[in-house]
Design an enzyme around this catalytic site. Structure first.
Site, mmCIF file in Angstrom:
data_model
loop_
_atom_site.group_PDB
_atom_site.id
_atom_site.type_symbol
_atom_site.label_atom_id
_atom_site.label_comp_id
_atom_site.label_asym_id
_atom_site.label_seq_id
_atom_site.Cartn_x
_atom_site.Cartn_y
_atom_site.Cartn_z
ATOM 1 N N GLU A 163 -7.609 0.945 -4.605
ATOM 2 C CA GLU A 163 -7.731 1.397 -3.096
ATOM 3 C C GLU A 163 -8.922 1.087 -2.383
ATOM 4 O OE1 GLU A 163 -5.609 5.003 -0.590
ATOM 5 O OE2 GLU A 163 -6.204 5.213 -2.665
ATOM 6 N N THR A 192 -2.794 9.988 5.494
ATOM 7 C CA THR A 192 -2.380 11.594 5.490
ATOM 8 C C THR A 192 -3.491 12.465 5.281
ATOM 9 O OG1 THR A 192 -0.491 10.702 4.110
ATOM 10 C CG2 THR A 192 -0.848 13.012 3.980
ATOM 11 N N ASP A 210 1.114 -1.173 -0.029
ATOM 12 C CA ASP A 210 0.096 -0.014 -0.083
ATOM 13 C C ASP A 210 0.840 1.013 0.163
ATOM 14 O OD1 ASP A 210 -1.872 1.959 0.132
ATOM 15 O OD2 ASP A 210 -2.412 1.380 2.287
ATOM 16 N N ALA A 211 1.070 1.990 -1.100
ATOM 17 C CA ALA A 211 1.804 3.006 -1.225
ATOM 18 C C ALA A 211 1.302 4.285 -1.081
ATOM 19 C CB ALA A 211 2.609 3.049 -2.799
ATOM 20 N N LYS A 255 3.288 0.623 3.352
ATOM 21 C CA LYS A 255 3.023 -0.635 3.988
ATOM 22 C C LYS A 255 3.066 -1.543 3.457
ATOM 23 C CE LYS A 255 -0.139 2.322 4.689
ATOM 24 N NZ LYS A 255 -0.091 3.697 4.395
ATOM 25 N N LEU A 266 -1.190 16.765 11.171
ATOM 26 C CA LEU A 266 -0.329 16.269 12.599
ATOM 27 C C LEU A 266 1.010 16.536 12.491
ATOM 28 C CD1 LEU A 266 -1.386 13.253 14.737
ATOM 29 C CD2 LEU A 266 1.055 14.041 14.509
#
EC number: 2.7.1.33
Length: 262
Positions: A71, A101, A7-8, A14, A122
């Site tokens: 996705e 994000t 998972d980019a 990940k 954050l």
């Protein structure tokens, strides 16, 4: 190792793969994407790569068997798998809130809402406030802080009278920063996470009401070891009539779902 799920995302890559009957989960900065791919190629040169995420097209996998998984499909499949594995499956249909994000909100495999508020805010605003760029350190600072020294609370307004609403609610995020000289960087980080949590929750709760469910499952890398953010979502359950569920490996739902997808 026959299948590798990747998972980019915008900030993190990940990875999920099974070896000797055990699932392995890894997380890397997106800046190290090329190093990660080279390591995986060396580790298992005959594996197939099942990729997903907004930056999946940047993966250099020429000459390998590559399958691109949508996705949303990967996230939903990975979440379903983890809910069963961790025995946390809600009793009814649930809203899925993926805090990476940014934040995306799903229901029945459809994305129904979202916001740019998430992990990017954050770390980005966190660095501007504290001069600290490490996610782990920012969370640690938030744990040490007292957000009521940065946030103007309802009880601060109704000091000498009875408040018409819950006095522990936020009246103004960061509204006390210029008023309390004892306000610290740690307090500001605690206030920032409170702001992020409250904003995501308000949007998520509205979405949950629109599809008539009280079950909300929260996943995503921004929740990893982030107890302050989880506490925000837990705090309002009774008041707003919803049930929050967190997954231990929710940050890898996309990678797991990609690996499992056919």
């Amino acid at each position: 190792m026959k299948r590798i799920g990747i998972d980019a995302g915008g900030s993190l890559v990940k990875v999920a793969y099974e070896e000797h009957g055990k699932m392995h989960l890894k997380t890397y900065s997106s800046h190290k994407m090329e190093e990660v791919i080279q390591w995986l190629k060396t580790l298992s040169p005959y594996a197939s790569f099942h990729i997903t995420g907004g930056r999946s097209r940047e993966l250099n996998l020429e000459g390998y068997r590559v399958y691109t998984i949508p996705e949303f499909k990967a996230i939903m499949e990975g979440t379903s798998y983890l809910l069963h594995q961790e025995r946390k499956l809600p009793k009814s249909d649930y809203l899925l809130v993926n805090i990476g994000t940014g934040t995306s909100i799903f229901y029945n495999e459809n994305r129904i809402a979202g916001t740019g508020i998430g992990g990017g805010l954050l770390t980005g605003l966190g660095e501007l406030l504290t001069k600290e760029s490490s996610y782990t350190q920012l969370i640690q600072m938030a744990k040490q802080g007292d957000r009521t020294k940065s946030d103007l609370m309802v009880r601060d307004i109704y000091k000498d009278s009875t408040s018409p609403i819950d006095e522990t609610l936020t009246a103004a995020n960061f509204g006390k920063v210029g008023l309390d000289p004892s306000n610290s960087k740690e307090d500001q980080m605690a206030a920032l996470i409170q702001l992020i949590g409250e904003t995501i929750l308000l949007i998520s709760h509205g979405a949950a009401q629109s599809v008539k469910t009280s079950q909300i499952v929260f996943i995503g890398g921004t929740l990893t070891n982030n107890q302050p953010l989880q506490r925000v979502f837990l705090h309002f359950q009774e008041q707003m009539n919803y049930t929050a569920t967190f997954l231990n490996n929710g940050g890898h739902a996309g990678a797991i779902g990609a690996m499992l997808s056919s």
